[in-house]
Design an enzyme around this catalytic site. Sequence first.
Site, PDB file in Angstrom:
ATOM      1  N   GLU A  91       0.794  -1.242   0.014  1.00  0.00           N
ATOM      2  CA  GLU A  91      -0.106   0.012   0.026  1.00  0.00           C
ATOM      3  C   GLU A  91       0.826   1.441   0.168  1.00  0.00           C
ATOM      4  OE1 GLU A  91      -3.005  -0.277  -0.709  1.00  0.00           O
ATOM      5  OE2 GLU A  91      -3.284  -2.154  -0.545  1.00  0.00           O
ATOM      6  N   GLU A 133      -1.732  -2.249 -10.315  1.00  0.00           N
ATOM      7  CA  GLU A 133      -0.936  -3.143  -9.177  1.00  0.00           C
ATOM      8  C   GLU A 133       0.386  -3.456  -9.208  1.00  0.00           C
ATOM      9  OE1 GLU A 133      -2.524  -3.507  -6.430  1.00  0.00           O
ATOM     10  OE2 GLU A 133      -4.550  -2.809  -6.989  1.00  0.00           O
TER      11      GLU A 133
END
Length: 718
Positions: free
Chosen positions: A483, A511
């Site tokens: 994150e 991602e």
Amino acid sequence: MAPQQYRKPPQAPPRFTATPSSLIEDTKRLIARSRSVQDSVVKDATSDNASFKNTVLAMAQDDNKMAIESHIIGFYQAVSTDQALRDASTEAEKLLDDFGIESSMREDVYKVVDAAFKKGEKLDPESRRLLEKDHKSYIRNGLGVPASPKRDRFKEIKKRLSEISIVFQKNLNEEDGGLWFTPKELEGVPEDVVSGLEKGEGEDQGRVKLSFKYPDLFPTLKYAKSAEVRKKVFISNENKCNQNTLLFREAVILRDEAARILGYPNYAAFRIEDKMAKTPKTVDDFLGDLRSRLAPGGLEEIEKLKELKEKDLADRGEEKAYDGHYYLWDHRYYDTLLLEQQYSLDQQKIAEYFPLQTTIRGMLHIFEELFGLVFVEITGEGRDKIAETGKGSDIVWHADVQVFSVWDDEGEGNEFVGYLYLDLFPRPGKYGHAANFNLQPGYIDENGKRRYPATALVCNFSKPTPKKPSLLKHDEVVTLFHELGHGIHDLVSRTTYSRFHGTSTVRDFVEAPSQMLENWCWTASQLRSLSRHYSYLSPEYQSAYELSSSDASKPSEHMPDDLIDNIVKTRHVNDALFNLRQLHFGIFDMTVHEAKNHADVEKLEISETYNRLRKEISKLDGPEALGESYSWGNGQSTFGHLIGGYDAGYYGYLSSQVYSADMFHSVFKSNPMNGTEGRRYRHTVLERGGSQDEMQTLEDFLGRKPSTEAFYKELGLN
């Protein structure tokens, strides 16, 4: 104290001083201004004089200004402790979404944008991309369909899907259920978890409440010795938001109807068209190939885990409890037991070396070295000094939140980069997973001045106690690093338009940058540098550790080599089962969005499909192995990704791994802390955001087209 050049950022941080009424008023003001800009575009531009400047640019500059406020307006529903403020944030987001739908379907605006598009002006590459994307967006929002009841129906569907998305996520955020257990029933669950649970009163006297928040849920599924307890927790968690079940079904049906109105064969074809994969067939072929490669390994892993389960039950005198099955609620428990017994991997011992704040500082230091950044935490009076109001509490939404100003180091020019926020602990009403939220994007304003971004990590790690700081299991270290990787992408991006800022890339690439950075959590030298035993943090923690530990010897300050080696060795243990789980999500997502005709979507039994595919793909037994139907749970109703942007796109987690493995193995594997390559990665990949074709970004960095070789090699499947 921070060096002088890093003390006074050139831009004040955002304020978090909204009230329920101000959120709605501000939203209406933003909408009125935007509508006025669109009206002016239509008034001033005609088919003859339409240009990029008097159509798309004017609206893009308004989008820039709107994003500075609108992202925060919607953010309150994920983090505020005030129910009224969360509700107002939800209402405001609906107003913004409805206006977005109205704007995207303005035929008068589309006509002048279409005229500008057809002019073929010579533009800089990012402006050309903006014009092309905006033009295509109008068509994808129904303006390619002649004005008719069909187009009106499309608009109705868009509005309803927006409502569904907002209510679905709100239900997940507000979920506060749980189960009551006696401490004996929770035998095996770490004491610091059990002692932190809510104590029962009245008829629940002598019991504790286990919530479905991650800090309670995961340790219970990993360590509770009672299979019945794990089963109850697992099934209850799959059914914790059953009010979302009908919403999910409605969304799938409406998506399919909308795609067919636009002339697409199904919703997946509509969604994937503008992603890197381009067609559902590309996705289905990729997922199918991966499934056939992983399936044999998954079955082998299950056989080993069954042996372990049988032995474990025998050792506990529960031989008769073994029925030859390996259940969904067995997996976290026996996966953990396998790592402990065969790899000497004690997750509780590992966690002692990853106190949250120490680990964060270590991670930030890695990003400083790699990317040429400096992170300066802003505390106490420092917050008062940089707050526009002179009141430091105004620049955070909760007392637990940490704020950092982020700068380029001397080699990168000492320039300001933006603000990073960390909101790390669970609380009622808060977003329940781990995610990065953009609070304010970066862009170049109409005067050519740089506007700096602000980004927030919202996580749910266990809270510190007087005896222990918050301690992270290794998988939580990986989550935090992942994150934070999104946060860095958000911070260092330098695009002209907020539309392309940071993580605003296609979903099957977004991602990859964070997945690539996860590799640092599996590198021995970096694990050592991140680790520090919590007993070294303060005399109080040292005393508490000595009282609680049965080991008379003092632990080493940094993680010992043998423990690090054990972590690294386990990276791919039960990897086939982990990736088959991801495949279940990805294939389910494609299945519900790729029906042959609309009638098939309407009669699709979604919960049964979710659970049947899980059994077929992951090979783990659920309650259906005990004679129940496949409708025993509604896991899709807890699956925010498929309502919140990853619809017909969850495959992106797996396809992004192809790109991330290629980047790491080609460039960083031999020397993960190569600052020259780190800076090249920053400037070539992260800075670009979505401002150019993502495949071009990859080719620029790799010097060639990406390859699947490293990905399959990493999984042992090449």
